[in-house]
Design a protein around this motif. Sequence first.
Motif: not given
Length: 648
Positions: A366-377
């Motif tokens: 879950i943390i990794y999925a959130v970090v992925i979205e932040i990094m994409n932005l």
Amino acid sequence: MQQGPTVDSSGSRFTPLVVVELASDTKEEAIAWLLSRIRDSQQNGGAELLVEQLGPGVGAQEKENPNMFLVGASRQRLLSGAEDTGLFKECNDGSMRGFTCSNKHNFKDFQGDGDDFLSMAECQYIIKHELDTLRAKDETHVPGYTQAKLYPGKSIRWNQSRLLSKGILIQIFPLHEKRELKRLRFSWYKKVKLSFQPLDDIRHYYGEGQALYFGFLEYFTFALVPMALIGVPYYLFDWEDYDKYVVFAVFNLIWCTVILELWKRFSASLAYRWGTLSRKKAFEEPRPGFHGVLGFNPVTGREEPLYPNTKRQLRIYLVSLPFVLLCLYLSLYVMMIYFEMEGWALTVHDQDPTFWTGILLFIPSIIYAVVIEIMNLIYRYAAELLTEWENHRLESSYQNHLVLKVLVFNFFNCFASLFYIAFVMQDMVLLRQSLATLLITSQILNQFMEAFLPYWLQRRHNKKMIRKIQNKRTLEDTELSLAEQVRLESDMSTYLGTFDDYLELFLLFGYVSLFSCVYPLSAVLVVLNNITEVYSDAFKMCSVFKRPFSDPAANIGVWQLAFEAMSVIAVVTNCALIGMSPQVKAYFPDSEMQLILWIVAIEHGLLAFKFILTFLIPDVPKHIQIKLARLEFESLEALKKKRQLHGG
């Protein structure tokens, strides 16, 4: 058109179509110059449009911007603009042809003076085209602003970046048509129903580009239904047997190839019906923001800024490429941290297997999925700055480079961990868990950002406007005065295009086509996501954003190539997953190399079959090909007759 008529300074009555907003402190000489260029005749290099300053609304406040101008055009000017832009309309014989004023009575729905022949979206597109091609005459700078230099002979659109950067021009946007918008809301998303979207109505109001996006979203959703129907029983009966995914992987191989080929045919049918399939692309002017040393363009015969291609290539390969590679390395580093967290959570659970430690197993994903979205932005913002700095001359070149940068990073960032788990760790249980967690978490975040947040912001915005407009009316009321409607719409968010929407569908397509054989419910989750996406996107288009200008697109552009590239990767991935399954390995108990050679041979055969299928299934249906060929033949015959008459 539902807006009340406005009177131009010349006394001509016109329907307001587009709003031009200048800064409140813009100097009078600059305003007078811009208005004169808009009003001036085409023979003098003007746009020959009608324009009038917006009056104060009910309960007007002192801080309201007085420099808002309504732009429209006479009926004849719009018809000649339709011919100039190469607008295709349906003829009386049912064919789609480029509109010409000389043959206007041969077109279906052209009655009388042609009052309702053009839709409001088409009229606004024509106005935008005329404003975009409006050229500076002999001026070297904006009157009153010596620092705001202009290039004589260059379009005002090209000089818009200077007007924006100098704080003169704030925005240009088309007006909503209140009654038509209300009807569209009702038929599109205000009543929940199991039916197709009103694509023709969407196209009529927003243009072909938007309609094609919603058409693709709908098509993708229906294409997922067979996979979802197969996935549910597969999930229910084979949940604990992760090795029996071969059949589903084979289905993936066929599915991802066929649906893209059929979409091209469906897209061509829509584009022909809407008159954009055979529409000639307009000559592409330099994009706003392009800069360089003033020189002579041998194509146009005009002076314009020139920028050495060598210098641009150096920027791309010496700066942009290393930056992208650095970002990919950082993404890889974050992925390894995620695996360390995953290992720690697994160790804790093995030492003390309780309910809470079982929950802990999902926390790293879950943390990794959130970090992925932040990094994409963050990366998306950096990619836009970098592509802007590369100084591409044409908008199409800019978009292609931006799409390439964003797709490469997003693909690596979202799927690298899944590839690592599948082919390095070869842990199908962890792959299924990671895929489910990443997919569900990303969908929850996207729904929050795209549905809940816009709804909340719009409610907050409406409350502010209610305080402003004392009679408590909103955009959905048809009784708003024109001044109130314009000021309300000017404060709405600007729609930034379909880039992010297609990117989201691209990533969802990747999750489904690459690894859904190990998590069959992924197709079900994507179908549910797409259904809510239709409603949230429709709500945003009608209630949150300013009306965008129509985009006469014939297809989904570079995104078609992106989806096809993903389908090729899906073939390779699914073949590799099949080769790793125990059922297939059982046929090659003694020779792993023989297994690899067989899998590679099958994969090459499937790719060859995929490309053969691309040629066997025509992109354009046969009956449309015949109509286009007939149209071309008739055009050539008409040209021959014209030459014979002139020759005689």
